[in-house]
Design an enzyme around this catalytic site. Structure first.
Site, PDB file in Angstrom:
ATOM      1  N   GLY A  15       1.023  -0.725  -0.068  1.00 45.45           N
ATOM      2  CA  GLY A  15       0.145   0.404   0.085  1.00 45.45           C
ATOM      3  C   GLY A  15       0.805   1.480   0.225  1.00 45.45           C
ATOM      4  O   GLY A  15       2.104   1.044  -0.119  1.00 45.45           O
ATOM      5  N   PHE A  39      -6.164  -5.814  -2.566  1.00 49.33           N
ATOM      6  CA  PHE A  39      -6.918  -5.032  -2.379  1.00 49.33           C
ATOM      7  C   PHE A  39      -7.120  -3.617  -2.744  1.00 49.33           C
ATOM      8  O   PHE A  39      -7.821  -2.472  -3.785  1.00 49.33           O
ATOM      9  CB  PHE A  39      -8.050  -4.955  -1.242  1.00 49.33           C
ATOM     10  CG  PHE A  39      -9.563  -4.382  -1.252  1.00 49.33           C
ATOM     11  CD1 PHE A  39      -9.814  -4.795  -2.371  1.00 49.33           C
ATOM     12  CD2 PHE A  39      -9.692  -3.502  -0.348  1.00 49.33           C
ATOM     13  CE1 PHE A  39     -11.130  -3.657  -2.329  1.00 49.33           C
ATOM     14  CE2 PHE A  39     -10.814  -2.694  -0.128  1.00 49.33           C
ATOM     15  CZ  PHE A  39     -11.639  -2.959  -1.611  1.00 49.33           C
ATOM     16  N   TYR A 148     -14.600   1.656   9.553  1.00 49.12           N
ATOM     17  CA  TYR A 148     -13.499   1.908   9.906  1.00 49.12           C
ATOM     18  C   TYR A 148     -12.407   2.041  11.118  1.00 49.12           C
ATOM     19  O   TYR A 148     -11.854   1.782  11.573  1.00 49.12           O
ATOM     20  CB  TYR A 148     -12.761   2.976   8.201  1.00 49.12           C
ATOM     21  CG  TYR A 148     -11.521   3.235   8.372  1.00 49.12           C
ATOM     22  CD1 TYR A 148     -10.705   2.468   8.213  1.00 49.12           C
ATOM     23  CD2 TYR A 148     -10.927   4.111   9.371  1.00 49.12           C
ATOM     24  CE1 TYR A 148      -9.224   3.283   8.300  1.00 49.12           C
ATOM     25  CE2 TYR A 148     -10.256   5.388   8.968  1.00 49.12           C
ATOM     26  CZ  TYR A 148      -8.888   3.613   8.761  1.00 49.12           C
ATOM     27  OH  TYR A 148      -7.434   4.300   8.189  1.00 49.12           O
ATOM     28  N   THR A 178      -2.326  11.624   6.244  1.00 48.05           N
ATOM     29  CA  THR A 178      -0.322  11.116   5.476  1.00 48.05           C
ATOM     30  C   THR A 178      -0.942  10.968   3.755  1.00 48.05           C
ATOM     31  O   THR A 178      -1.945  10.538   3.158  1.00 48.05           O
ATOM     32  CB  THR A 178       0.193  10.412   5.813  1.00 48.05           C
ATOM     33  OG1 THR A 178       0.034   9.991   7.574  1.00 48.05           O
ATOM     34  CG2 THR A 178       1.289  10.210   5.225  1.00 48.05           C
ATOM     35  N   HIS A 184      -2.867   6.221  -4.018  1.00 53.45           N
ATOM     36  CA  HIS A 184      -3.472   5.586  -4.902  1.00 53.45           C
ATOM     37  C   HIS A 184      -4.152   6.674  -5.610  1.00 53.45           C
ATOM     38  O   HIS A 184      -5.223   7.319  -5.194  1.00 53.45           O
ATOM     39  CB  HIS A 184      -4.801   4.203  -4.453  1.00 53.45           C
ATOM     40  CG  HIS A 184      -5.424   3.749  -5.862  1.00 53.45           C
ATOM     41  ND1 HIS A 184      -5.805   3.912  -6.630  1.00 53.45           N
ATOM     42  CD2 HIS A 184      -4.924   2.237  -6.038  1.00 53.45           C
ATOM     43  CE1 HIS A 184      -6.503   3.367  -7.694  1.00 53.45           C
ATOM     44  NE2 HIS A 184      -5.570   2.334  -7.159  1.00 53.45           N
TER      45      HIS A 184
HETATM   46  P1  NAD Z   1      -3.987   1.557   1.186  1.00 57.27           P
HETATM   47  O1  NAD Z   1      -5.174   1.525   0.623  1.00 57.27           O
HETATM   48  O2  NAD Z   1      -2.517   2.714   0.546  1.00 57.27           O
HETATM   49  O3  NAD Z   1      -2.276   0.092   2.400  1.00 57.27           O
HETATM   50  C1  NAD Z   1      -3.526  -0.566   3.326  1.00 57.27           C
HETATM   51  C2  NAD Z   1      -3.145  -2.055   2.274  1.00 57.27           C
HETATM   52  O4  NAD Z   1      -3.373  -2.784   3.131  1.00 57.27           O
HETATM   53  C3  NAD Z   1      -2.979  -2.210   1.089  1.00 57.27           C
HETATM   54  O5  NAD Z   1      -1.669  -2.238   0.459  1.00 57.27           O
HETATM   55  C4  NAD Z   1      -3.600  -3.404   1.168  1.00 57.27           C
HETATM   56  O6  NAD Z   1      -4.156  -3.541  -0.293  1.00 57.27           O
HETATM   57  C5  NAD Z   1      -3.910  -3.719   1.869  1.00 57.27           C
HETATM   58  N1  NAD Z   1      -4.976  -4.387   2.729  1.00 57.27           N
HETATM   59  C6  NAD Z   1      -6.173  -4.164   2.887  1.00 57.27           C
HETATM   60  N2  NAD Z   1      -6.932  -5.731   3.303  1.00 57.27           N
HETATM   61  C7  NAD Z   1      -5.797  -6.480   3.443  1.00 57.27           C
HETATM   62  C8  NAD Z   1      -6.251  -7.784   3.564  1.00 57.27           C
HETATM   63  N3  NAD Z   1      -6.906  -8.145   3.760  1.00 57.27           N
HETATM   64  N4  NAD Z   1      -4.802  -9.173   4.363  1.00 57.27           N
HETATM   65  C9  NAD Z   1      -3.959  -7.936   3.494  1.00 57.27           C
HETATM   66  N5  NAD Z   1      -3.927  -6.794   3.090  1.00 57.27           N
HETATM   67  C10 NAD Z   1      -4.775  -6.198   2.936  1.00 57.27           C
HETATM   68  O7  NAD Z   1      -3.594   2.685   2.920  1.00 57.27           O
HETATM   69  P2  NAD Z   1      -2.436   3.415   3.401  1.00 57.27           P
HETATM   70  O8  NAD Z   1      -2.862   4.953   3.662  1.00 57.27           O
HETATM   71  O9  NAD Z   1      -0.933   2.907   3.340  1.00 57.27           O
HETATM   72  O10 NAD Z   1      -2.865   2.964   5.098  1.00 57.27           O
HETATM   73  C11 NAD Z   1      -2.319   2.116   5.851  1.00 57.27           C
HETATM   74  C12 NAD Z   1      -2.893   1.848   7.278  1.00 57.27           C
HETATM   75  O11 NAD Z   1      -2.103   2.758   8.190  1.00 57.27           O
HETATM   76  C13 NAD Z   1      -4.238   1.434   7.355  1.00 57.27           C
HETATM   77  O12 NAD Z   1      -4.135   0.507   8.226  1.00 57.27           O
HETATM   78  C14 NAD Z   1      -4.700   2.702   7.502  1.00 57.27           C
HETATM   79  O13 NAD Z   1      -5.890   2.839   8.649  1.00 57.27           O
HETATM   80  C15 NAD Z   1      -3.153   3.247   8.154  1.00 57.27           C
HETATM   81  N6  NAD Z   1      -3.771   4.517   8.541  1.00 57.27           N
HETATM   82  C16 NAD Z   1      -3.279   5.911   7.410  1.00 57.27           C
HETATM   83  C17 NAD Z   1      -3.911   7.235   7.178  1.00 57.27           C
HETATM   84  C18 NAD Z   1      -3.229   7.808   6.052  1.00 57.27           C
HETATM   85  O14 NAD Z   1      -3.207   9.118   5.962  1.00 57.27           O
HETATM   86  N7  NAD Z   1      -2.711   7.500   5.091  1.00 57.27           N
HETATM   87  C19 NAD Z   1      -4.170   7.755   8.174  1.00 57.27           C
HETATM   88  C20 NAD Z   1      -4.404   6.648   9.220  1.00 57.27           C
HETATM   89  C21 NAD Z   1      -4.282   5.653   9.093  1.00 57.27           C
END
Ligand code: NAD
Ligand code: UDP
Length: 318
Positions: A15, A39, A148, A178, A184
């Protein structure tokens, strides 16, 4: 200080945040296993690491158990943007809750330290501003964001119960908005949306009046916070807020993006989604104190990096 190479699992490694974290950990000399069901993640996010013998990518859904030998686990697997986590809300809750149980079970079995990517969404639509870790939040448990928000809250509960009941070493980060390269392009989050709209000459969609606020952290700063939190002693469990305390309105963000891209896009207004928080800004006093951490990248510099990335996305598509 002597270096010790670790075997590190990053769930959600393909991700946005996960791919940056994997890159940093490989650069730091560790053996890294990315576990992802793709996903919302993409193989191209980790393509630059595939030739490195210290990196391995595994397709796996964290709602199923996993048996591997590792020293540390970063649990990031979970769709993070509202349109993605609302696409299949039951799966979102399952990923947060069952995924946490599986990753915590693994940590317990192999005695690994485990980090949880929690979120500012645990504060819901906050009545306290800025939000500190003591604030217990204002989440609507029935609304469209609940899969969520409540999933992440339940995951925090599980982390603390595995810690108290089984002595698992836990580290919980509450991440605030962030942004950066490898977001994406179609994830609907505000930074990626505005930049993609600006670059393709589409109208910039402001939800509500655009007076709602957020505080945006550049991805490299955040990853540094992850590494520092994971490196703390066993007495530090978190939760620790990680984010940039520079708060701006969404309208102001739109104007900045238009200016930096030189776009001719006009701003259009669309309805505010249900339960959209009216304000959000981290109190990072705890992170400053216990991690000596604070974000260093100004919004303008970070936006320029993100714009460069999305320019490339647009170019390769045309
Ligand atoms: P993202 O959607 O790019 O990454 C999430 C990743 O998890 C993806 O690669 C997806 O394919 C994978 N994934 C989803 N369901 C899955 C499953 N059941 N099994 C295996 N893989 C699975 O999002 P991100 O921004 O990189 O976020 C990463 C983490 O950080 C998440 O847990 C999110 O809740 C947390 N977060 C992100 C932010 C932000 O601003 N980016 C803020 C708060 C929390
Ligand atoms: N937003 C907006 N236009 C968009 C996308 C988002 O005005 O095209 C707003 C959204 O309503 C919210 C803020 O920007 O108030 C941040 O949205 P995002 O989905 O990035 O993250 P959130 O902090 O809401 O999880």
């Amino acid at each position: 200080m002597s270096f010790s190479r670790k075997r590190i699992l990053v769930s959600g490694g393909a991700g946005f945040l996960g791919s940056h974290l994997c890159t940093r950990l490989v650069e730091d000399g560790h053996d890294v296993l990315s576990v992802d069901n793709y996903f919302t993640g993409r193989k191209e996010n980790v393509a630059h690491l595939l030739a490195n013998p210290r990196f391995e990518a595994m397709r796996h859904d964290v709602t199923f158990p996993l048996f591997v030998e590792v020293d540390e686990i970063y649990n990031l697997a979970c769709p993070a943007s509202p349109i993605h986590y609302q696409f299949d809300p039951v799966q979102t809750t399952k990923t947060s809750v069952v995924g946490a149980i599986n990753m915590l079970g693994l940590a317990k079995r192999v005695k690994a330290k485990i980090f949880q990517a929690s979120t500012s969404e645990v504060y819901g639509d906050p009545e306290v501003h800025p939000q500190s870790e003591e604030y217990r939040g204002n989440v609507n448990p029935l609304g469209p964001r609940a899969c969520y928000d409540e999933g992440k809250r339940a995951a925090e509960t599980l982390f603390f119960d595995y810690h108290r009941q089984h002595g698992v070493r836990i580290k919980i980060a509450r991440i605030f908005n962030t942004y950066g390269p490898r977001m994406h392009p179609e994830d609907g989050r505000v930074v990626s949306n505005f930049i993609m709209q600006a670059l393709t000459g589409q109208p910039i969609t402001l939800y509500g009046t655009g007076s709602q606020t957020r505080a945006f952290c550049y991805v490299d700063d955040l990853v540094e916070g992850f590494i520092r939190l994971m490196a703390t002693g066993d007495d530090v469990t978190g939760p620790v807020n990680l984010g940039n305390p520079h708060e701006i309105s969404v309208r102001e963000l739109a104007e900045r993006v238009i200016k930096l891209t030189g776009s001719k896009s006009e701003i259009v207004f669309a309805p505010l989604p249900q339960d959209d928080p009216t304000q959000r800004c981290p109190d990072i006093g705890l992170a400053r104190r216990i991690l000596g951490w604070e974000p260093l990248v100004p919004l303008e510099d970070g936006l320029k990096q993100a714009i460069q990335y999305f320019e490339n996305v647009v170019r390769t598509r045309s």
